[in-house]
Design a protein around this motif. Sequence first.
Motif, PDB file in Angstrom:
ATOM      1  N   GLU A  12      12.364  73.166  51.858  1.00 30.59           N
ATOM      2  CA  GLU A  12      12.985  74.445  51.519  1.00 30.59           C
ATOM      3  C   GLU A  12      14.466  74.421  51.896  1.00 30.59           C
ATOM      4  N   GLY A  13      15.306  74.870  50.970  1.00 32.73           N
ATOM      5  CA  GLY A  13      16.735  74.960  51.226  1.00 32.73           C
ATOM      6  C   GLY A  13      17.519  73.683  50.946  1.00 32.73           C
ATOM      7  N   HIS A  14      16.860  72.640  50.429  1.00 32.90           N
ATOM      8  CA  HIS A  14      17.541  71.371  50.196  1.00 32.90           C
ATOM      9  C   HIS A  14      17.580  70.954  48.725  1.00 32.90           C
ATOM     10  N   ALA A  15      17.224  71.844  47.823  1.00 36.59           N
ATOM     11  CA  ALA A  15      17.184  71.491  46.399  1.00 36.59           C
ATOM     12  C   ALA A  15      18.566  71.100  45.871  1.00 36.59           C
ATOM     13  N   ALA A  16      19.604  71.820  46.253  1.00 36.08           N
ATOM     14  CA  ALA A  16      20.950  71.505  45.771  1.00 36.08           C
ATOM     15  C   ALA A  16      21.404  70.138  46.298  1.00 36.08           C
ATOM     16  N   GLU A  17      21.101  69.852  47.550  1.00 35.05           N
ATOM     17  CA  GLU A  17      21.437  68.550  48.136  1.00 35.05           C
ATOM     18  C   GLU A  17      20.682  67.425  47.420  1.00 35.05           C
ATOM     19  N   PHE A  18      19.418  67.687  47.100  1.00 35.23           N
ATOM     20  CA  PHE A  18      18.624  66.703  46.363  1.00 35.23           C
ATOM     21  C   PHE A  18      19.255  66.416  45.006  1.00 35.23           C
ATOM     22  N   LEU A  19      19.624  67.451  44.274  1.00 34.11           N
ATOM     23  CA  LEU A  19      20.212  67.264  42.945  1.00 34.11           C
ATOM     24  C   LEU A  19      21.538  66.511  43.007  1.00 34.11           C
ATOM     25  N   GLU A  20      22.335  66.786  44.031  1.00 29.70           N
ATOM     26  CA  GLU A  20      23.584  66.045  44.207  1.00 29.70           C
ATOM     27  C   GLU A  20      23.308  64.562  44.404  1.00 29.70           C
ATOM     28  N   ALA A  21      22.362  64.251  45.266  1.00 21.94           N
ATOM     29  CA  ALA A  21      22.014  62.853  45.533  1.00 21.94           C
ATOM     30  C   ALA A  21      21.409  62.201  44.301  1.00 21.94           C
ATOM     31  N   PHE A  22      20.591  62.939  43.585  1.00 14.59           N
ATOM     32  CA  PHE A  22      19.950  62.342  42.419  1.00 14.59           C
ATOM     33  C   PHE A  22      20.911  62.126  41.268  1.00 14.59           C
ATOM     34  N   ARG A  23      22.003  62.866  41.249  1.00  9.28           N
ATOM     35  CA  ARG A  23      23.022  62.633  40.211  1.00  9.28           C
ATOM     36  C   ARG A  23      23.580  61.211  40.348  1.00  9.28           C
ATOM     37  N   ILE A  24      23.737  60.732  41.572  1.00  8.68           N
ATOM     38  CA  ILE A  24      24.196  59.359  41.808  1.00  8.68           C
ATOM     39  C   ILE A  24      23.256  58.376  41.120  1.00  8.68           C
ATOM     40  N   ASN A  25      21.959  58.570  41.338  1.00  2.00           N
ATOM     41  CA  ASN A  25      20.951  57.693  40.750  1.00  2.00           C
ATOM     42  C   ASN A  25      20.907  57.843  39.229  1.00  2.00           C
ATOM     43  N   TYR A  26      20.944  59.065  38.760  1.00  3.12           N
ATOM     44  CA  TYR A  26      20.889  59.339  37.320  1.00  3.12           C
ATOM     45  C   TYR A  26      22.047  58.655  36.589  1.00  3.12           C
TER      46      TYR A  26
END
Length: 99
Positions: free
Chosen positions: A12-26
Amino acid sequence: MLIQMVSINVKEGHAAEFLEAFRINYEGTRKEPGNLRFDVLRDPQDENTFLIYEVFQSAEALEDHRKTEHYKECVRIIDPILAGPRTKLYYNAEMADFL
């Protein structure tokens, strides 16, 4: 073709951080010669639940992907914010003319 679907739940509360990190991978994965598709899907009823849909030319292409710096960096960032382990399912594409 090999399809990998990865289910990810973040704390909870980390979705934006996850999306930022996953943009690197994407962004890195889409440039790989063996990657045909990479989608980050979010559950409309739970903003902390994601499904990653990846299509690779072969199992070898997927293995090459796991050796990339962008993949390793993404995993390093997201591991501490996961609510549980990532789960992976694999499929072979039988009718893939649409790709």
